[in-house]
Write an enzyme that holds these catalytic residues in place. Structure first.
Site, PDB file in Angstrom:
ATOM      1  N   ASP A   8      35.680  87.254  -4.888  1.00 57.74           N
ATOM      2  CA  ASP A   8      36.675  88.270  -5.267  1.00 57.74           C
ATOM      3  C   ASP A   8      36.218  88.907  -6.577  1.00 57.74           C
ATOM      4  OD1 ASP A   8      37.226  86.438  -7.277  1.00 57.74           O
ATOM      5  OD2 ASP A   8      39.360  86.245  -6.824  1.00 57.74           O
ATOM      6  N   CYS A  66      35.119  82.654  -7.168  1.00 61.50           N
ATOM      7  CA  CYS A  66      36.282  83.409  -7.664  1.00 61.50           C
ATOM      8  C   CYS A  66      36.293  83.205  -9.172  1.00 61.50           C
ATOM      9  CB  CYS A  66      37.572  82.970  -6.980  1.00 61.50           C
ATOM     10  SG  CYS A  66      38.050  81.255  -7.256  1.00 61.50           S
ATOM     11  N   GLY A  67      37.416  83.432  -9.821  1.00 66.78           N
ATOM     12  CA  GLY A  67      37.416  83.318 -11.281  1.00 66.78           C
ATOM     13  C   GLY A  67      37.111  81.911 -11.752  1.00 66.78           C
ATOM     14  N   GLY A  69      36.787  79.283  -9.326  1.00 61.85           N
ATOM     15  CA  GLY A  69      36.195  78.554  -8.201  1.00 61.85           C
ATOM     16  C   GLY A  69      37.225  77.744  -7.426  1.00 61.85           C
ATOM     17  N   GLY A  71      40.489  78.538  -6.253  1.00 59.74           N
ATOM     18  CA  GLY A  71      41.118  79.180  -5.097  1.00 59.74           C
ATOM     19  C   GLY A  71      40.141  79.332  -3.941  1.00 59.74           C
ATOM     20  N   ARG A 137      29.655  57.856   9.060  1.00 56.34           N
ATOM     21  CA  ARG A 137      30.940  57.193   9.311  1.00 56.34           C
ATOM     22  C   ARG A 137      32.062  57.897   8.529  1.00 56.34           C
ATOM     23  NH1 ARG A 137      29.795  52.162   7.187  1.00 56.34           N
ATOM     24  NH2 ARG A 137      30.873  52.645   5.238  1.00 56.34           N
ATOM     25  N   LYS A 141      35.395  60.291   9.897  1.00 52.99           N
ATOM     26  CA  LYS A 141      36.811  60.104   9.547  1.00 52.99           C
ATOM     27  C   LYS A 141      37.450  61.438   9.143  1.00 52.99           C
ATOM     28  CE  LYS A 141      36.270  55.249   8.498  1.00 52.99           C
ATOM     29  NZ  LYS A 141      36.409  54.095   7.612  1.00 52.99           N
TER      30      LYS A 141
END
Ligand code: RB5
Length: 149
Positions: A8, A66-67, A69, A71, A137, A141
């Site tokens: 963004d 983003c500003g 990181g 979001g 493994r 999960k």
């Protein structure tokens, strides 16, 4: 290797500089935008299409900015098959791939220098999943969680 990029307005300038760098390193770059600096844009509009492309194996790895990181990382991890990490140090940039098969790196355009971001991206792109039984493994999960939600 095909590398997707997305950012963004908070990460736009850093993304543009990183695209130049990773293209010069010989990677095939697919940019999911933003295509121009727009202070009113929203990171999910660029990050989610990139994340879907990673999950569909249309690109091999993703770089989202983003500003902070945060979001971008939250949005990317909503897509099943995406394993995104907010990375600020060299160890995590490769260990996240080696042990956890991280396929998207998230960074904050307002909190990281270009030179550190460039080093993190280089290490991230060169790292490979080790594939040990214990790593598989753990990933199984997580995949089981994804298939239930
Ligand atoms: C946008 O101004 C900013 O909130 C966004 O780029 C990001 O920092 C969110 O995590």
């Amino acid at each position: 290797m095909k590398v997707g990029t997305a950012a963004d307005h908070g990460g736009f300038d850093l993304k543009q500089r990183l695209i130049e760098l990773i293209s010069a390193l010989g990677y095939d770059v697919v940019d999911f935008g933003a295509g121009r600096m727009d202070p009113a844009d929203d990171y999910p509009d660029f990050v989610v299409p990139l994340a879907r492309a990673v999950a569909a194996h249309e690109v091999d790895r993703g770089i989202v900015i983003c500003g902070s990181g945060v979001g971008a990382c939250v949005a990317a991890n909503k897509i099943g098959g995406v394993r995104a990490g907010l990375i600020t140090d060299m160890y995590s940039a490769h260990q996240g791939v080696e042990d956890d098969d991280m396929n998207v790196i998230c960074m904050g355009g307002r909190v990281i220098s270009f030179s550190l971001a460039a080093d993190l991206v280089k290490v991230f792109l060169e790292a490979r999943f080790k594939g040990d039984d214990r790593f598989r493994r753990r990933l199984a999960k997580i995949e089981a969680l994804e298939s239930r939600s």
